[in-house]
Scaffold this active site. Structure first.
Site, PDB file in Angstrom:
ATOM      1  N   ASP A 174       0.898  -1.174  -0.101  1.00 29.81           N
ATOM      2  CA  ASP A 174      -0.065  -0.031  -0.157  1.00 29.81           C
ATOM      3  C   ASP A 174       0.821   1.397   0.159  1.00 29.81           C
ATOM      4  OD1 ASP A 174      -1.749   2.127   0.900  1.00 29.81           O
ATOM      5  OD2 ASP A 174      -3.280   0.436   1.064  1.00 29.81           O
ATOM      6  N   ILE A 175       0.708   2.313  -1.030  1.00 27.30           N
ATOM      7  CA  ILE A 175       1.537   3.211  -0.975  1.00 27.30           C
ATOM      8  C   ILE A 175       1.373   4.464   0.011  1.00 27.30           C
ATOM      9  CG2 ILE A 175       2.295   3.046  -3.439  1.00 27.30           C
ATOM     10  CD1 ILE A 175       0.266   4.980  -4.285  1.00 27.30           C
ATOM     11  N   GLN A 227     -14.842   2.027   2.004  1.00 31.88           N
ATOM     12  CA  GLN A 227     -14.103   1.303   1.060  1.00 31.88           C
ATOM     13  C   GLN A 227     -13.930   2.453  -0.038  1.00 31.88           C
ATOM     14  OE1 GLN A 227     -15.709  -1.929  -1.227  1.00 31.88           O
ATOM     15  NE2 GLN A 227     -14.141  -2.599  -2.317  1.00 31.88           N
ATOM     16  N   GLU A 228     -12.595   2.390  -0.217  1.00 32.51           N
ATOM     17  CA  GLU A 228     -12.157   3.612  -1.499  1.00 32.51           C
ATOM     18  C   GLU A 228     -12.037   3.246  -2.812  1.00 32.51           C
ATOM     19  OE1 GLU A 228     -11.621   6.831  -0.668  1.00 32.51           O
ATOM     20  OE2 GLU A 228     -11.809   7.129   1.297  1.00 32.51           O
ATOM     21  N   HIS A 268     -10.013  -6.150  -1.868  1.00 27.10           N
ATOM     22  CA  HIS A 268      -8.728  -6.206  -1.331  1.00 27.10           C
ATOM     23  C   HIS A 268      -8.572  -6.236   0.111  1.00 27.10           C
ATOM     24  CE1 HIS A 268     -10.126  -1.878  -1.412  1.00 27.10           C
ATOM     25  NE2 HIS A 268      -9.222  -1.952  -0.385  1.00 27.10           N
ATOM     26  N   HIS A 319      -6.611  -5.779   3.485  1.00 25.04           N
ATOM     27  CA  HIS A 319      -5.476  -5.455   3.927  1.00 25.04           C
ATOM     28  C   HIS A 319      -4.544  -6.133   4.937  1.00 25.04           C
ATOM     29  CE1 HIS A 319      -6.470  -1.150   2.905  1.00 25.04           C
ATOM     30  NE2 HIS A 319      -7.757  -1.642   3.064  1.00 25.04           N
TER      31      HIS A 319
HETATM   32  P1  AMP Z   1      -9.934   0.974   1.047  1.00 23.61           P
HETATM   33  O1  AMP Z   1     -10.149   2.143   1.753  1.00 23.61           O
HETATM   34  O2  AMP Z   1      -9.917  -0.583   1.751  1.00 23.61           O
HETATM   35  O3  AMP Z   1     -10.551   0.816  -0.223  1.00 23.61           O
HETATM   36  O4  AMP Z   1      -8.427   1.075   0.809  1.00 23.61           O
HETATM   37  C1  AMP Z   1      -7.770   1.411  -0.413  1.00 23.61           C
HETATM   38  C2  AMP Z   1      -6.241   1.291  -0.242  1.00 23.61           C
HETATM   39  O5  AMP Z   1      -5.721   1.192  -1.549  1.00 23.61           O
HETATM   40  C3  AMP Z   1      -5.740   2.702   0.370  1.00 23.61           C
HETATM   41  O6  AMP Z   1      -5.258   2.102   1.762  1.00 23.61           O
HETATM   42  C4  AMP Z   1      -4.800   3.180  -0.283  1.00 23.61           C
HETATM   43  O7  AMP Z   1      -3.691   3.849   0.249  1.00 23.61           O
HETATM   44  C5  AMP Z   1      -4.453   2.085  -1.357  1.00 23.61           C
HETATM   45  N1  AMP Z   1      -4.196   2.456  -2.805  1.00 23.61           N
HETATM   46  C6  AMP Z   1      -4.604   3.198  -3.661  1.00 23.61           C
HETATM   47  N2  AMP Z   1      -4.057   3.304  -4.852  1.00 23.61           N
HETATM   48  C7  AMP Z   1      -3.087   2.599  -4.813  1.00 23.61           C
HETATM   49  C8  AMP Z   1      -2.004   2.308  -5.368  1.00 23.61           C
HETATM   50  N3  AMP Z   1      -1.887   2.782  -6.841  1.00 23.61           N
HETATM   51  N4  AMP Z   1      -1.121   1.532  -5.012  1.00 23.61           N
HETATM   52  C9  AMP Z   1      -1.074   0.856  -4.018  1.00 23.61           C
HETATM   53  N5  AMP Z   1      -2.084   1.099  -2.912  1.00 23.61           N
HETATM   54  C10 AMP Z   1      -3.056   1.918  -3.147  1.00 23.61           C
END
Ligand code: AMP
Ligand code: ZN
Length: 139
Positions: free
Chosen positions: A30-31, A93-94, A99, A101
Site C-alpha cells: 500500500d503506498i 471502501q475507497e 482487497h 489489507h
Molecule cells: P480501502 O479504503 O480499503 O478501499 O483502501 C484502499 C487502499 O488502497 C488505501 O489504503 C490506499 O492507500 C491504497 N491504494 C490506492 N491506490 C494505490 C496504489 N496505486 N498503489 C498501492 N496502494 C494504493
C-alpha cells in the site's frame, strides 16, 4: 475492468511494489501505509466486494494471505498483523476492487486505527525495499 486502478496494477499499466503473484492472486505494498509493510492482497478477477467475489477467488486470496503474512513476519519481525477488508462506501471502501489489507504492527508502534485513517504518502524507497524483502521471504 477498464477504469479500475487495481486491474491496471495487475496488468502492469500502473506501477506497484509487488510482493507476490500466483494464478489467481496479486499482492503489493500500500503506498499510503498505515504501518511499515502494509500489504494489499487482491484477486486477479475483478470483483468489487465480499458479495461479488467468487468463493474460489476468495479462498485463493485467503490462501495467499497466509503465505504473505508469514513472509511479512519473517522479513520485518513484526509482533502482529491485522487482516482488514472493507466492503462498500459505508465503511470507507475507497477502491472498488476487493482487497484484503495486511497491516503489521510491532508492539512499540502506535495503535492501529480500524477503518478510517488519513492517507499519508510513504517513503517510496523504503516501501520498495520492504516489498523486495517481503517478496524474497514468501515461499
Ligand atoms: P480501502 O479504503 O480499503 O478501499 O483502501 C484502499 C487502499 O488502497 C488505501 O489504503 C490506499 O492507500 C491504497 N491504494 C490506492 N491506490 C494505490 C496504489 N496505486 N498503489 C498501492 N496502494 C494504493
Ligand atoms: Zn478491478
Amino acid at each position: 475492468m477498464d477504469d479500475c486502478i487495481f486491474c491496471k496494477i495487475i496488468k502492469g499499466e500502473i506501477p506497484s511494489f509487488k510482493v507476490y503473484e500466483d494464478e489467481k492472486v496479486f499482492a503489493f505494498e500500500d503506498i499510503n501505509p498505515i504501518s511499515p509493510g502494509h500489504t494489499l492482497v487482491i484477486p486477479k478477477n475483478h470483483a468489487e466486494n465480499i458479495w461479488d467475489i467468487s468463493e474460489e477467488d476468495l479462498l485463493a486470496v485467503q490462501r495467499a494471505s497466509k503465505k504473505i503474512a508469514q513472509g511479512i513476519k519473517e522479513a520485518l519481525g513484526v509482533d502482529g498483523i491485522a487482516c482488514m477488508q472493507l466492503n462498500g462506501r459505508a465503511v470507507n471502501q475507497e477502491v472498488m476492487h476487493y482487497h484484503l489489507h495486511l497491516v503489521p504492527r510491532r508492539a512499540d508502534q502506535p495503535a492501529l486505527p480500524i477503518t478510517r485513517w488519513s492517507l499519508k504518502p510513504g517513503n517510496m524507497d523504503e516501501i520498495k525495499e520492504r516489498a523486495e524483502k517481503i517478496s524474497a521471504a514468501i515461499k
